[in-house]
Design a protein around this motif. Structure first.
Motif, short mmCIF file in Angstrom:
data_model
loop_
_atom_site.label_atom_id
_atom_site.label_comp_id
_atom_site.label_asym_id
_atom_site.label_seq_id
_atom_site.Cartn_x
_atom_site.Cartn_y
_atom_site.Cartn_z
N PHE A 26 0.83 -1.20 0.00
CA PHE A 26 0.00 0.00 0.00
C PHE A 26 0.87 1.26 0.00
CE2 PHE A 26 -2.10 3.41 2.37
CZ PHE A 26 -3.17 3.64 1.53
N MET A 27 1.93 1.25 0.79
CA MET A 27 2.83 2.42 0.84
C MET A 27 3.49 2.66 -0.51
SD MET A 27 2.56 3.60 3.89
CE MET A 27 3.94 4.37 4.66
N LYS A 28 3.87 1.59 -1.22
CA LYS A 28 4.46 1.74 -2.55
C LYS A 28 3.45 2.37 -3.51
CE LYS A 28 7.64 -2.16 -2.26
NZ LYS A 28 7.92 -3.52 -2.76
N ILE A 29 2.21 1.90 -3.44
CA ILE A 29 1.16 2.45 -4.31
C ILE A 29 0.93 3.92 -3.97
CG2 ILE A 29 -1.30 2.34 -4.86
CD1 ILE A 29 -1.07 -0.73 -4.34
N ARG A 30 0.81 4.23 -2.69
CA ARG A 30 0.56 5.60 -2.26
C ARG A 30 1.70 6.52 -2.67
NH1 ARG A 30 1.22 7.25 3.74
NH2 ARG A 30 3.30 7.34 2.93
N ASP A 31 2.94 6.08 -2.52
CA ASP A 31 4.09 6.91 -2.87
C ASP A 31 4.23 7.12 -4.37
OD1 ASP A 31 4.65 7.14 -0.19
OD2 ASP A 31 6.20 5.57 -0.20
N SER A 32 3.67 6.22 -5.17
CA SER A 32 3.79 6.36 -6.62
C SER A 32 2.76 7.33 -7.21
CB SER A 32 3.63 5.00 -7.29
OG SER A 32 2.29 4.55 -7.20
N LEU A 33 1.74 7.71 -6.42
CA LEU A 33 0.70 8.59 -6.92
C LEU A 33 1.04 10.05 -6.67
CD1 LEU A 33 -2.43 6.60 -5.73
CD2 LEU A 33 -1.56 6.77 -8.05
N PRO A 34 0.73 10.94 -7.63
CA PRO A 34 0.97 12.37 -7.40
C PRO A 34 -0.02 12.94 -6.38
CG PRO A 34 -0.07 12.02 -9.52
CD PRO A 34 0.20 10.67 -8.95
N TRP A 35 0.33 14.08 -5.79
CA TRP A 35 -0.50 14.66 -4.74
C TRP A 35 -1.90 15.00 -5.24
CZ3 TRP A 35 -2.69 19.44 -5.12
CH2 TRP A 35 -2.19 20.29 -6.10
N TRP A 36 -2.00 15.46 -6.48
CA TRP A 36 -3.32 15.86 -6.99
C TRP A 36 -4.23 14.65 -7.20
CZ3 TRP A 36 -4.16 13.68 -11.71
CH2 TRP A 36 -3.04 13.33 -12.45
N LYS A 37 -3.66 13.50 -7.48
CA LYS A 37 -4.45 12.29 -7.64
C LYS A 37 -4.98 11.81 -6.29
CE LYS A 37 -5.78 8.89 -10.33
NZ LYS A 37 -6.69 9.09 -11.44
N LEU A 38 -4.15 11.96 -5.25
CA LEU A 38 -4.57 11.55 -3.91
C LEU A 38 -5.67 12.45 -3.37
CD1 LEU A 38 -1.10 10.76 -2.35
CD2 LEU A 38 -2.86 9.11 -3.03
N ARG A 39 -5.75 13.67 -3.86
CA ARG A 39 -6.76 14.62 -3.39
C ARG A 39 -7.95 14.74 -4.34
NH1 ARG A 39 -5.34 17.46 0.99
NH2 ARG A 39 -3.14 17.60 1.50
N SER A 40 -8.01 13.92 -5.36
CA SER A 40 -9.10 14.03 -6.31
C SER A 40 -10.42 13.57 -5.70
CB SER A 40 -8.80 13.23 -7.58
OG SER A 40 -8.65 11.87 -7.28
N ARG A 41 -11.50 14.09 -6.24
CA ARG A 41 -12.84 13.84 -5.72
C ARG A 41 -13.41 12.56 -6.30
NH1 ARG A 41 -18.38 14.92 -6.72
NH2 ARG A 41 -18.14 15.63 -8.84
N VAL A 42 -14.17 11.85 -5.50
CA VAL A 42 -14.90 10.68 -5.99
C VAL A 42 -16.14 11.19 -6.70
CG1 VAL A 42 -16.16 8.60 -5.32
CG2 VAL A 42 -14.07 9.23 -4.12
N VAL A 43 -16.29 10.83 -7.96
CA VAL A 43 -17.43 11.28 -8.75
C VAL A 43 -18.43 10.14 -8.86
CG1 VAL A 43 -18.18 12.18 -10.98
CG2 VAL A 43 -15.96 12.84 -10.05
N TYR A 44 -19.65 10.41 -8.44
CA TYR A 44 -20.69 9.40 -8.47
C TYR A 44 -21.34 9.36 -9.86
CZ TYR A 44 -20.13 9.61 -3.46
OH TYR A 44 -19.59 9.58 -2.20
N ARG A 45 -21.73 8.19 -10.30
CA ARG A 45 -22.34 8.05 -11.62
C ARG A 45 -23.67 8.76 -11.72
NH1 ARG A 45 -21.20 1.74 -13.26
NH2 ARG A 45 -18.96 1.89 -13.03
N LYS A 46 -24.38 8.82 -10.60
CA LYS A 46 -25.72 9.43 -10.62
C LYS A 46 -25.69 10.95 -10.46
CE LYS A 46 -28.05 5.33 -8.88
NZ LYS A 46 -28.94 4.77 -7.86
N ASP A 47 -24.50 11.54 -10.32
CA ASP A 47 -24.41 12.99 -10.18
C ASP A 47 -24.90 13.67 -11.45
OD1 ASP A 47 -23.48 13.09 -7.64
OD2 ASP A 47 -21.43 13.64 -8.15
N GLY A 48 -25.82 14.58 -11.28
CA GLY A 48 -26.26 15.40 -12.40
C GLY A 48 -25.33 16.59 -12.54
N TYR A 49 -25.64 17.49 -13.45
CA TYR A 49 -24.78 18.65 -13.66
C TYR A 49 -24.77 19.57 -12.44
CZ TYR A 49 -24.58 17.31 -18.54
OH TYR A 49 -24.37 16.63 -19.70
#
Length: 77
Positions: A26-49
């Motif tokens: 898990f630490m290897k995976i976490r360290d390989s991701l950029p900071w903006w990816k770690l802070r990205s929002r979870v987008v729900y499929r049912k979200d409208g505009y």
């Protein structure tokens, strides 16, 4: 993450990684991701505009607050 999850849910418990091995993966995976990816929002499929726009605005303001306060994207114990 998919490979780590697949390893952790194997039917045969002897084939599953130990907690130390899982944590190191898990630490290897976490360290390989950029900071903006770690802070990205979870987008729900049912979200409208409108809902998506509202949640995106909330996320941006919350993220800026966390970055200014120097809070890590994933808390480190």
């Amino acid at each position: 993450m998919k490979l780590l999850i697949a390893d952790m849910v194997q039917k045969d418990p002897s084939k599953r990684p130990t907690i130390d091995e899982a944590m190191s993966q898990f630490m290897k995976i976490r360290d390989s991701l950029p900071w903006w990816k770690l802070r990205s929002r979870v987008v729900y499929r049912k979200d409208g505009y409108i809902t998506g726009f509202y949640r995106s605005c909330r996320h941006i303001f919350r993220t800026v607050k966390y970055v200014v306060k120097h809070r890590p994207a994933i808390p480190i114990p």
